[in-house]
Scaffold this active site. Structure first.
Site, mmCIF file in Angstrom:
data_model
loop_
_atom_site.group_PDB
_atom_site.id
_atom_site.type_symbol
_atom_site.label_atom_id
_atom_site.label_comp_id
_atom_site.label_asym_id
_atom_site.label_seq_id
_atom_site.Cartn_x
_atom_site.Cartn_y
_atom_site.Cartn_z
ATOM 1 N N CYS A 29 0.828 -1.210 0.000
ATOM 2 C CA CYS A 29 0.000 0.000 0.000
ATOM 3 C C CYS A 29 0.865 1.263 0.000
ATOM 4 O O CYS A 29 1.692 1.455 0.897
ATOM 5 C CB CYS A 29 -0.909 0.000 1.227
ATOM 6 N N LYS A 56 -10.722 -8.179 5.596
ATOM 7 C CA LYS A 56 -10.186 -7.527 6.798
ATOM 8 C C LYS A 56 -10.610 -8.214 8.094
ATOM 9 O O LYS A 56 -11.745 -8.651 8.230
ATOM 10 C CB LYS A 56 -10.689 -6.086 6.852
ATOM 11 N N VAL A 69 -5.560 1.223 5.933
ATOM 12 C CA VAL A 69 -4.218 1.391 6.468
ATOM 13 C C VAL A 69 -3.638 2.643 5.824
ATOM 14 O O VAL A 69 -4.089 3.028 4.740
ATOM 15 C CB VAL A 69 -3.314 0.180 6.169
#
Lengths: 239, 239
Positions: A29, A56, A69
């Site tokens: 990410c 998740k 996140v």
């Protein structure tokens, strides 16, 4: 390399590690990467816990309102939003101050980071659809502003002659740009002739110690992305 | 009151006024209001120039990449994005510091401002469509978090016992909330029984000097909005 464990549905939140800051992340990410870079640059000991963003953990979504996140735990409080965390860490931990002191330069940096959204939304399109020449041309046109900005600033980094906050906030997206050109599409490489300053900046960023510690090559990013597009996301970092 | 002049297509940019900071604004824009409040609170002399956002002056769109208000001119540089400008002014001008010093509180304030987006997008729906009970219920549910946050903080203001940056960044949206209930829809008023702390905060904010200088009543906001919805936007502030 075996897959990096990313916690999923049915997991439990690992207990905190003494003396280390808890960072919730996802290895690929770009927003989470911003926080890894700040932590590395400031040499703050931290304990990363990786989250599977497709499936998740329940404890994560019930805890972080955005469900995204990165997040960090600070004095028992959850902080989220990458820019908020980055600025918090910079103010809280004195080593290697990353924000520039001059308020006007700081404001211009904030606008530059915000303006990356235009490039980012084209990148997102190219990530999840087959890349085509027209979209890639739009992408390069949006990048022109970032080449120009380096010319205006007249320094190697956006932050000046050393890597600063603005560089770390932009970098994760640039790290991923090379993944369009692999394995067999050299026409989607950022052309050095059109982007000489950006090319120099990219090479200088790859050589930065904080970046090195979290860096993945274009083919490694491409592997994760291809698996995800195929409906079988994995977290293996190919060697 | 005659209409406040909002510059439009074919206009020219007025020359700068000596000793005053140029602010490009729109009299009814909540984002621009944030900057008016900070300038008022810090007693920074400024020269507002209002922009017609429906038929924007060419010189404005060619100058400000987002084409939005607010923008300010600082040392020959255009700054835009309301939060960037607000933080710049707070760092540059020492009078009446609006950001809290503690990095953790500052980070939480930034997250709170960011999280207002959820309320804001429902407000936007209610602005440009006919308001209905279901949407209003969603709006109140999203507001619950802001009532709770005041309870958690245990102070009159989000910023503590005095008005701080977080209060000024949120306020413009709250100022406009009362306009749903006018002229003849009392069922769309924010219920005091469910929101006792927010009600107290709203009243305290209306009494703040910086707010007073830019404040418009719910019926004044409603008038502008109704004209705009009718396709005849005007900038008259009704008495």
């Amino acid at each position: 390399m075996p897959a990096i464990e990313h916690l999923t549905v049915g997991s439990t939140d690992p207990p905190p590690v003494d003396g280390k800051l808890r960072l919730y992340s996802m290895r690929f990410c770009p927003y989470a990467a911003r926080v890894h870079l700040v932590l590395n640059a400031k040499k703050i000991p931290y304990d990363p816990v990786y989250i599977n963003l497709i499936t998740k953990p329940e404890w994560y979504t019930s805890r972080i309102p955005t469900g995204k996140v990165p997040a960090v735990v600070v004095e028992g409080t959850d902080l989220y939003e990458s820019l908020v965390i980055a600025n918090y860490l910079d103010e809280k931990y004195p080593e290697n101050k990353l924000q520039v002191d001059d308020p006007l330069r700081k404001a211009k940096d904030a606008i530059l980071i915000e303006s990356f959204g235009k490039v980012g939304s084209i990148m997102y399109k190219m990530y999840f659809n087959d890349i085509d020449t027209e979209t890639f041309d739009q992408f390069l046109a949006a990048l022109d502003d970032f080449e120009k900005e380096l010319a205006t600033r007249g320094t190697t980094f956006y932050g000046g002659n050393t890597v600063k906050m603005v560089d770390y906030m932009l970098w994760p997206f640039f790290e991923r740009m090379g993944s369009y050109a692999v394995p067999d599409k050299p026409q989607f490489k950022i052309p050095e002739a059109r982007f000489p300053r950006l090319t120099k900046w990219i090479n200088a960023m790859i050589a930065d110690e904080a970046v090195k510690q979290h860096y993945l090559r274009p083919d490694q990013h491409a592997h994760h992305l291809n698996m995800r597009k195929a409906g079988t996301p994995d977290y293996v970092i190919i060697e």
